[in-house]
Design a protein around this motif. Structure first.
Motif, PDB file in Angstrom:
ATOM      1  N   VAL A   1       0.049   0.949 -16.499  1.00  0.00           N
ATOM      2  CA  VAL A   1       0.361   0.227 -15.343  1.00  0.00           C
ATOM      3  C   VAL A   1       0.655   1.842 -14.669  1.00  0.00           C
ATOM      4  O   VAL A   1       0.273   2.470 -15.081  1.00  0.00           O
ATOM      5  CB  VAL A   1       1.921  -0.247 -14.801  1.00  0.00           C
ATOM      6  CG1 VAL A   1       1.981  -0.058 -13.285  1.00  0.00           C
ATOM      7  CG2 VAL A   1       1.742  -0.771 -15.215  1.00  0.00           C
ATOM      8  N   VAL A   2      -0.466   1.882 -13.369  1.00  0.00           N
ATOM      9  CA  VAL A   2      -0.431   3.284 -12.105  1.00  0.00           C
ATOM     10  C   VAL A   2       0.302   3.040 -11.093  1.00  0.00           C
ATOM     11  O   VAL A   2      -0.609   2.051 -10.460  1.00  0.00           O
ATOM     12  CB  VAL A   2      -1.775   4.136 -12.657  1.00  0.00           C
ATOM     13  CG1 VAL A   2      -1.979   5.354 -12.084  1.00  0.00           C
ATOM     14  CG2 VAL A   2      -2.041   4.051 -13.619  1.00  0.00           C
ATOM     15  N   HIS A   3       1.055   3.192 -10.586  1.00  0.00           N
ATOM     16  CA  HIS A   3       1.655   3.148  -9.017  1.00  0.00           C
ATOM     17  C   HIS A   3       1.648   4.204  -8.111  1.00  0.00           C
ATOM     18  O   HIS A   3       1.440   5.854  -8.907  1.00  0.00           O
ATOM     19  CB  HIS A   3       3.462   2.445  -9.203  1.00  0.00           C
ATOM     20  CG  HIS A   3       4.369   3.544  -9.978  1.00  0.00           C
ATOM     21  ND1 HIS A   3       4.136   4.238 -10.634  1.00  0.00           N
ATOM     22  CD2 HIS A   3       5.762   4.190  -8.927  1.00  0.00           C
ATOM     23  CE1 HIS A   3       5.286   5.070 -11.154  1.00  0.00           C
ATOM     24  NE2 HIS A   3       5.799   5.000 -10.360  1.00  0.00           N
ATOM     25  N   ASP A   4       0.932   3.884  -7.006  1.00  0.00           N
ATOM     26  CA  ASP A   4       1.808   5.322  -6.170  1.00  0.00           C
ATOM     27  C   ASP A   4       3.135   5.109  -6.217  1.00  0.00           C
ATOM     28  O   ASP A   4       3.636   4.508  -5.988  1.00  0.00           O
ATOM     29  CB  ASP A   4       0.619   4.836  -4.586  1.00  0.00           C
ATOM     30  CG  ASP A   4      -0.299   5.583  -4.856  1.00  0.00           C
ATOM     31  OD1 ASP A   4      -0.924   6.256  -4.964  1.00  0.00           O
ATOM     32  OD2 ASP A   4      -0.945   5.077  -3.679  1.00  0.00           O
ATOM     33  N   ARG A   5       3.583   6.424  -6.556  1.00  0.00           N
ATOM     34  CA  ARG A   5       5.318   6.915  -5.988  1.00  0.00           C
ATOM     35  C   ARG A   5       5.783   6.803  -4.652  1.00  0.00           C
ATOM     36  O   ARG A   5       5.085   6.111  -3.681  1.00  0.00           O
ATOM     37  CB  ARG A   5       5.677   7.761  -6.180  1.00  0.00           C
ATOM     38  CG  ARG A   5       5.296   8.185  -8.095  1.00  0.00           C
ATOM     39  CD  ARG A   5       6.245   9.814  -9.067  1.00  0.00           C
ATOM     40  NE  ARG A   5       7.139  10.675  -7.644  1.00  0.00           N
ATOM     41  CZ  ARG A   5       7.714  11.163  -8.431  1.00  0.00           C
ATOM     42  NH1 ARG A   5       6.873  12.280  -9.081  1.00  0.00           N
ATOM     43  NH2 ARG A   5       8.750  11.396  -7.410  1.00  0.00           N
ATOM     44  N   VAL A   6       7.032   6.474  -4.664  1.00  0.00           N
ATOM     45  CA  VAL A   6       7.765   5.874  -3.207  1.00  0.00           C
ATOM     46  C   VAL A   6       7.535   7.050  -2.356  1.00  0.00           C
ATOM     47  O   VAL A   6       7.211   8.194  -2.832  1.00  0.00           O
ATOM     48  CB  VAL A   6       8.791   5.830  -4.000  1.00  0.00           C
ATOM     49  CG1 VAL A   6       9.904   5.519  -2.296  1.00  0.00           C
ATOM     50  CG2 VAL A   6       9.303   4.471  -4.696  1.00  0.00           C
ATOM     51  N   GLY A   7       6.738   6.407  -0.916  1.00  0.00           N
ATOM     52  CA  GLY A   7       6.493   7.934  -0.421  1.00  0.00           C
ATOM     53  C   GLY A   7       5.175   8.297  -0.575  1.00  0.00           C
ATOM     54  O   GLY A   7       4.833   9.085   0.340  1.00  0.00           O
ATOM     55  N   ARG A   8       4.085   7.329  -0.893  1.00  0.00           N
ATOM     56  CA  ARG A   8       3.220   8.296  -1.533  1.00  0.00           C
ATOM     57  C   ARG A   8       2.441   7.220  -0.980  1.00  0.00           C
ATOM     58  O   ARG A   8       1.938   5.827  -2.163  1.00  0.00           O
ATOM     59  CB  ARG A   8       2.883   9.166  -2.620  1.00  0.00           C
ATOM     60  CG  ARG A   8       3.928   9.591  -2.971  1.00  0.00           C
ATOM     61  CD  ARG A   8       3.416  10.403  -4.500  1.00  0.00           C
ATOM     62  NE  ARG A   8       4.388  11.297  -4.533  1.00  0.00           N
ATOM     63  CZ  ARG A   8       4.239  12.276  -6.042  1.00  0.00           C
ATOM     64  NH1 ARG A   8       3.676  12.449  -6.802  1.00  0.00           N
ATOM     65  NH2 ARG A   8       5.950  12.622  -5.674  1.00  0.00           N
ATOM     66  N   GLY A   9       0.641   7.675  -1.016  1.00  0.00           N
ATOM     67  CA  GLY A   9      -0.709   6.830  -0.892  1.00  0.00           C
ATOM     68  C   GLY A   9      -0.121   5.585   0.092  1.00  0.00           C
ATOM     69  O   GLY A   9       0.260   5.318   1.225  1.00  0.00           O
ATOM     70  N   ASP A  10      -0.136   4.581  -1.052  1.00  0.00           N
ATOM     71  CA  ASP A  10      -0.163   2.750  -0.757  1.00  0.00           C
ATOM     72  C   ASP A  10       1.394   2.404  -0.875  1.00  0.00           C
ATOM     73  O   ASP A  10       1.652   2.012  -1.022  1.00  0.00           O
ATOM     74  CB  ASP A  10      -0.963   2.249  -1.675  1.00  0.00           C
ATOM     75  CG  ASP A  10      -2.327   1.741  -1.185  1.00  0.00           C
ATOM     76  OD1 ASP A  10      -2.787   2.800  -0.525  1.00  0.00           O
ATOM     77  OD2 ASP A  10      -2.989   2.126  -1.934  1.00  0.00           O
ATOM     78  N   SER A  11       2.500   3.660  -1.002  1.00  0.00           N
ATOM     79  CA  SER A  11       3.493   3.130  -1.232  1.00  0.00           C
ATOM     80  C   SER A  11       4.501   3.908  -0.043  1.00  0.00           C
ATOM     81  O   SER A  11       4.857   4.705  -0.246  1.00  0.00           O
ATOM     82  CB  SER A  11       4.341   3.150  -2.521  1.00  0.00           C
ATOM     83  OG  SER A  11       3.531   2.712  -3.438  1.00  0.00           O
ATOM     84  N   PRO A  12       4.010   3.645   1.176  1.00  0.00           N
ATOM     85  CA  PRO A  12       4.484   4.865   2.157  1.00  0.00           C
ATOM     86  C   PRO A  12       6.013   4.565   2.326  1.00  0.00           C
ATOM     87  O   PRO A  12       6.633   3.208   2.101  1.00  0.00           O
ATOM     88  CB  PRO A  12       3.733   4.080   3.675  1.00  0.00           C
ATOM     89  CG  PRO A  12       3.220   2.515   3.559  1.00  0.00           C
ATOM     90  CD  PRO A  12       3.444   2.786   1.557  1.00  0.00           C
TER      91      PRO A  12
END
Length: 260
Positions: free
Chosen positions: A56-67
């Motif tokens: 699993v690779v996520h966009d960290r909170v506040g970045r990219g698609d995890s605004p």
């Protein structure tokens, strides 16, 4: 691409690779990267999935698609990691990159199905005055609203072209808000001590550096390995603070399957 909502109300976007019933790997990026501009982690995860390991690779909170707007405290990123780990029923190995290593070390106690820690080039002991003093200065500038200053201070000692690239980002300088978990974690791990942070962590811990690395990184990896209950340190093909996807995916697959 999938999304979930954390216990703290943040929406986190992530990519999943590999069979859902397999042991898993959860990547925790350091300061800066998103899924869109980090092809190395994405390719590593894809190769792991092809080898039968869940990743699993996520966009960290506040970045990219995890605004998320405004400053992001460490606790919100920890909630995201806990929620993402819960999507994988088997043992989960947290793979930290750079300052993501410190976040992984703190998150380890929050993941019930923890299978191990792999820490790539943890920047511990890299600040002359110590991470707590360094971070106090950076954090003060953030909350004073002088966002360009803390970005430059955070990047001290790094190649100047990295800062130049950041300045071209449309997210600059507000991107520093999502670096707060990184600085907080680095300061907390150094203040508490690596031994205290790893106390009670009985799963295998592998500290890794690239075959070409920055001064002090190998020593930090050795110190982590020496402190962990079941620790080891080694080098894997890589340079400029980044790993070779094929080499790293092969090493991670072996770690997941063999526990070392």
């Amino acid at each position: 691409m999938s999304t979930l909502t954390t216990a703290m109300g943040d929406t986190v976007t992530y990519d999943h690779y590999g069979p859902a019933d397999a042991p898993g790997v959860l990547f925790i990026q350091g300061a800066g990267p998103t899924r869109a501009d980090d092809p190395v982690t994405t390719e590593t995860a894809r190769l792991l999935g092809e080898s039968g390991v869940q990743a699993v690779v996520h966009d960290r909170v506040g970045r990219g698609d995890s605004p998320a707007a405004g400053p992001i405290p460490l606790e919100r990123e920890l909630a995201a990691i806990t929620a993402l780990a819960a999507t994988m029923p088997g043992p989960v190995v947290l793979v930290g990159h750079s300052s993501g290593c410190a976040i992984a070390m703190i998150a380890a106690r929050e993941v019930p199905n923890l299978g191990g820690l792999v820490l790539w080039e943890a920047p511990l002991g890299q600040f002359p005055e110590g991470a707590p003093v360094w971070w106090a200065g950076v954090e003060a500038s953030i909350f004073a609203g002088r966002l360009e200053d803390p970005v430059a201070t955070y990047m001290v000692g790094m190649p100047p072209e990295w800062l130049d690239e950041l300045r071209r980002s449309p997210a600059y300088p507000e991107l520093i808000h999502s670096w707060i978990p990184d600085g907080t974690a680095l300061a907390r791990v150094e203040e508490d001590g690596v031994a205290a942070r790893l106390r009670g962590i009985t799963v295998p811990v592998l500290a890794v550096v690239g075959t070409e690395t920055f001064p002090g990184m190998a020593e930090a990896a050795d110190a982590i390995a020496d402190t962990a209950a079941t620790g080891a340190s080694e080098s894997v093909a890589g340079a400029w603070h980044s790993w070779d996807p094929e080499a790293m995916s092969t090493r991670l697959a072996a770690f997941v399957r063999d526990g070392r």
